[in-house]
Design a protein around this motif. Structure first.
Motif, PDB file in Angstrom:
ATOM      1  N   GLU A 101      10.113  -3.597   6.760  1.00 14.24           N
ATOM      2  CA  GLU A 101       9.690  -2.427   7.523  1.00 14.24           C
ATOM      3  C   GLU A 101       9.716  -2.761   9.018  1.00 14.24           C
ATOM      4  O   GLU A 101       9.490  -3.902   9.405  1.00 14.24           O
ATOM      5  CB  GLU A 101       8.273  -2.011   7.124  1.00 14.24           C
TER       6      GLU A 101
ATOM      7  N   GLU B 207       5.085  -4.899  -5.243  1.00 13.73           N
ATOM      8  CA  GLU B 207       4.948  -4.997  -3.790  1.00 13.73           C
ATOM      9  C   GLU B 207       4.540  -3.656  -3.196  1.00 13.73           C
ATOM     10  O   GLU B 207       3.681  -3.594  -2.314  1.00 13.73           O
ATOM     11  CB  GLU B 207       6.252  -5.462  -3.157  1.00 13.73           C
ATOM     12  N   LEU B 208       5.151  -2.586  -3.671  1.00 12.60           N
ATOM     13  CA  LEU B 208       4.824  -1.262  -3.149  1.00 12.60           C
ATOM     14  C   LEU B 208       3.424  -0.832  -3.562  1.00 12.60           C
ATOM     15  O   LEU B 208       2.724  -0.156  -2.812  1.00 12.60           O
ATOM     16  CB  LEU B 208       5.866  -0.247  -3.618  1.00 12.60           C
ATOM     17  N   ALA B 209       2.998  -1.215  -4.757  1.00 13.50           N
ATOM     18  CA  ALA B 209       1.675  -0.844  -5.233  1.00 13.50           C
ATOM     19  C   ALA B 209       0.571  -1.614  -4.511  1.00 13.50           C
ATOM     20  O   ALA B 209      -0.569  -1.159  -4.465  1.00 13.50           O
ATOM     21  CB  ALA B 209       1.575  -1.090  -6.741  1.00 13.50           C
ATOM     22  N   SER B 210       0.894  -2.757  -3.924  1.00 18.43           N
ATOM     23  CA  SER B 210      -0.127  -3.558  -3.247  1.00 18.43           C
ATOM     24  C   SER B 210      -0.618  -2.885  -1.971  1.00 18.43           C
ATOM     25  O   SER B 210      -1.707  -3.184  -1.503  1.00 18.43           O
ATOM     26  CB  SER B 210       0.402  -4.956  -2.946  1.00 18.43           C
ATOM     27  N   GLY B 211       0.203  -2.014  -1.386  1.00 23.83           N
ATOM     28  CA  GLY B 211      -0.207  -1.298  -0.180  1.00 23.83           C
ATOM     29  C   GLY B 211      -0.031  -2.078   1.099  1.00 23.83           C
ATOM     30  O   GLY B 211      -0.347  -1.589   2.172  1.00 23.83           O
ATOM     31  N   ARG B 212       0.457  -3.301   1.024  1.00 27.49           N
ATOM     32  CA  ARG B 212       0.694  -4.099   2.216  1.00 27.49           C
ATOM     33  C   ARG B 212       2.030  -3.707   2.832  1.00 27.49           C
ATOM     34  O   ARG B 212       2.947  -3.317   2.119  1.00 27.49           O
ATOM     35  CB  ARG B 212       0.704  -5.582   1.874  1.00 27.49           C
ATOM     36  N   PRO B 213       2.165  -3.843   4.161  1.00 23.08           N
ATOM     37  CA  PRO B 213       3.463  -3.556   4.771  1.00 23.08           C
ATOM     38  C   PRO B 213       4.506  -4.562   4.293  1.00 23.08           C
ATOM     39  O   PRO B 213       4.210  -5.735   4.087  1.00 23.08           O
ATOM     40  CB  PRO B 213       3.220  -3.701   6.270  1.00 23.08           C
ATOM     41  N   GLN B 214       5.707  -4.064   4.090  1.00 20.30           N
ATOM     42  CA  GLN B 214       6.783  -4.902   3.572  1.00 20.30           C
ATOM     43  C   GLN B 214       7.481  -5.637   4.702  1.00 20.30           C
ATOM     44  O   GLN B 214       7.421  -5.242   5.857  1.00 20.30           O
ATOM     45  CB  GLN B 214       7.804  -4.034   2.812  1.00 20.30           C
TER      46      GLN B 214
END
Length: 83
Positions: free
Chosen positions: A49, A39-46
């Motif tokens: 957040e 999820e963090l590597a995808s670069g999309r906002p979580q």
């Protein structure tokens, strides 16, 4: 079966059960960590957040402010303060 062998069998079964549960928990934990890395590597906002950090538009901020105002009013009602 004697008392001693029954105790030994029970202890062995309990330890085996704990070992299996620990292995399952460990595998689940590492799987969850792997999902979070992806999820963090995808670069999309979580999802967890804040809205403003995710690049929210002005409309989203207005809606958020409206919701916060409603929450303050409900808390005031719950505490017995009349607005």
């Amino acid at each position: 079966m004697t008392n001693l062998s029954l105790i030994a069998l029970t202890g062995t079964l309990v330890l085996t059960g704990l070992l299996v549960a620990g292995m399952f928990a460990s595998r689940a934990w590492f799987g969850w960590l792997e999902v979070r890395k992806l999820e963090l590597a995808s670069g999309r906002p979580q999802a967890d957040e804040p809205v403003a950090a995710a690049g929210a538009s002005g409309t989203d901020r207005i809606e958020l402010a409206d919701l916060k105002a409603r929450i303050r009013k409900l808390e005031a009602i719950a505490s017995g303060i009349d607005l």
